[in-house]
Design an enzyme around this catalytic site. Structure first.
Site, PDB file in Angstrom:
ATOM      1  CD  GLU A  33      -2.500   1.296   2.628  1.00 23.67           C
ATOM      2  OE1 GLU A  33      -3.502   0.834   2.774  1.00 23.67           O
ATOM      3  OE2 GLU A  33      -2.104   2.147   3.671  1.00 23.67           O
ATOM      4  CB  THR A  64      -4.488   5.694   0.830  1.00 26.53           C
ATOM      5  OG1 THR A  64      -3.637   6.873   0.369  1.00 26.53           O
ATOM      6  CG2 THR A  64      -3.933   4.575   1.331  1.00 26.53           C
ATOM      7  CE1 TYR A  65     -11.293   8.769  -5.053  1.00 27.06           C
ATOM      8  CE2 TYR A  65     -12.182   9.060  -2.801  1.00 27.06           C
ATOM      9  CZ  TYR A  65     -12.060   9.144  -4.085  1.00 27.06           C
ATOM     10  OH  TYR A  65     -13.348   9.896  -4.718  1.00 27.06           O
ATOM     11  CG  HIS A  92      -7.337   2.604  -0.641  1.00 28.07           C
ATOM     12  ND1 HIS A  92      -6.886   2.715   0.804  1.00 28.07           N
ATOM     13  CD2 HIS A  92      -6.492   1.556  -1.262  1.00 28.07           C
ATOM     14  CE1 HIS A  92      -6.077   1.865   0.963  1.00 28.07           C
ATOM     15  NE2 HIS A  92      -5.759   1.265  -0.077  1.00 28.07           N
ATOM     16  N   GLY A 123     -15.082   5.124   4.179  1.00 29.52           N
ATOM     17  CA  GLY A 123     -14.269   6.231   4.668  1.00 29.52           C
ATOM     18  C   GLY A 123     -14.568   6.808   5.910  1.00 29.52           C
ATOM     19  CB  ALA A 139     -18.272  -0.056   2.223  1.00 28.48           C
ATOM     20  CD  GLN A 192      -9.254  -1.029   8.572  1.00 29.28           C
ATOM     21  OE1 GLN A 192      -7.850  -0.852   8.736  1.00 29.28           O
ATOM     22  NE2 GLN A 192     -10.187  -0.444   8.322  1.00 29.28           N
TER      23      GLN A 192
END
Length: 327
Positions: A33, A64-65, A92, A123, A139, A192
């Site tokens: 990532e 990531t975003y 993401h 998010g 999500a 996670q």
């Protein structure tokens, strides 16, 4: 660095479509990532980091975003650099401050640029707000919408929380949501971080009993810095800090605390600061390698290592864990 509006679209037509879940049937995947740097200097340096990471032939690199798409331009640039480096980008994507039409347009843009893998996320709720400030709340909605609008054009990953999401009322409720994500069309799970191996085993058994059959790709954060480790565990994920990790932090504790270890002039308060920083990093790398060993022994479908936009320490971890060689 290619500008956001000048991405070379023909890249998509020359790359074979990769389905990560098919690869997971054949082997345990390795992936990384990265995140879009905030500075121009960081953006200049990132392609070199990605190239170094790609020497280990990762099956994909995720990017990531920012909540609300605040850094979507740089996210797209990073995805293009990942393609250029020769591997699959997984973007993401969150519902924060996103409308249905906005989501559709952005996903169409990603497809046009050759990005057809995504991690669908709610998010983080914006500071001071109580909702997503968008058309979707979860999500699960994003997964269902993407499938409805794009069919199988995207391979969709979803987040899994071995200790339960901090916003969920219970682990069982969280697993029920994970099953809903699968029912709505998700392909695989990216977890996670979780340092409690016994809890991870419990979670894995429980999701399988609940009918969640999706492959599991495990997210791992290298233990390199005390403050970053504590922050990641407690500020967003509510993770149990496993005793051995807590012992290492205590052993090399930076007085008065890791978040305020230096004075206004940048001088450390702790007279052993430099040595403790080096020793903790060494112990943390060893801890990370042992954690990778434990997850691999469980037969998970992949190891997803947070590269933190650096390659030296991550390269060492990969080499010493024996996951990949440079042959």
């Amino acid at each position: 660095m290619t500008g956001v509006q000048t991405c070379a679209l023909p890249i998509y037509t020359t790359m074979a479509k990769v389905k990560l879940t098919e690869l997971m049937k054949e082997k345990q995947l390795l992936s990384f990532e990265v995140f879009p740097p905030k500075t121009d200097k960081g953006m200049e340096n990132l392609p070199g980091t990605i190239e170094k990471l790609c020497e280990f032939n990762p099956e994909y690199i995720s990017c990531t975003y920012g909540a609300g798409g605040g850094n979507v331009g740089r996210n797209r640039e990073v995805c293009q650099e990942i393609i250029k480096a020769g591997t699959t980008p997984v973007t993401h994507f969150t519902v924060i401050k996103n409308t249905k039409e906005g989501i559709k347009q952005q996903l169409e843009q990603y497809l046009a640029e050759g990005v057809d893998h995504m991690l669908a996320l709610r998010g983080d709720i914006p500071l001071g707000e109580t909702t997503t400030c968008g058309d979707f709340d979860y999500a699960t909605d994003l997964v269902a919408f993407t499938r409805k609008e794009f069919g199988d054009k995207f391979e969709i990953a979803v987040a899994g929380s071995p200790e339960g999401h901090i916003s969920c009322r219970s682990l069982d409720a969280d697993i029920a949501v994970l099953k809903m994500k699968q029912d709505n069309g998700a392909d695989y799970i990216m977890t996670q971080l979780c340092w409690d191996m016994e809890q991870f085993k419990v979670w894995l058994d429980k999701i399988r009993s609940a009918g969640v059959t999706m492959p599991v790709d495990v997210g791992i954060m290298p233990i390199l810095d005390q403050a970053a480790t504590i922050n990641m565990a407690l500020s967003r994920n509510g993770c149990v800090m496993e005793r051995e990790l807590a012992r290492l932090i205590s052993k090399y504790w930076l007085f008065p605390n890791p978040f305020a270890a230096k004075d206004a002039e940048g001088k450390p308060f702790d007279m052993f600061y430099e040595q403790k920083v080096r020793d903790f990093k060494e112990a943390g790398i060893e801890y990370t390698i042992k954690q990778i060993d434990a997850y691999r022994a469980l037969g998970v479908n992949g190891i997803h290592l947070y590269a933190l936009n650096k390659w030296q320490d991550v390269s060492r971890i990969i080499k010493e864990s024996g996951m990949r060689t440079l042959v």
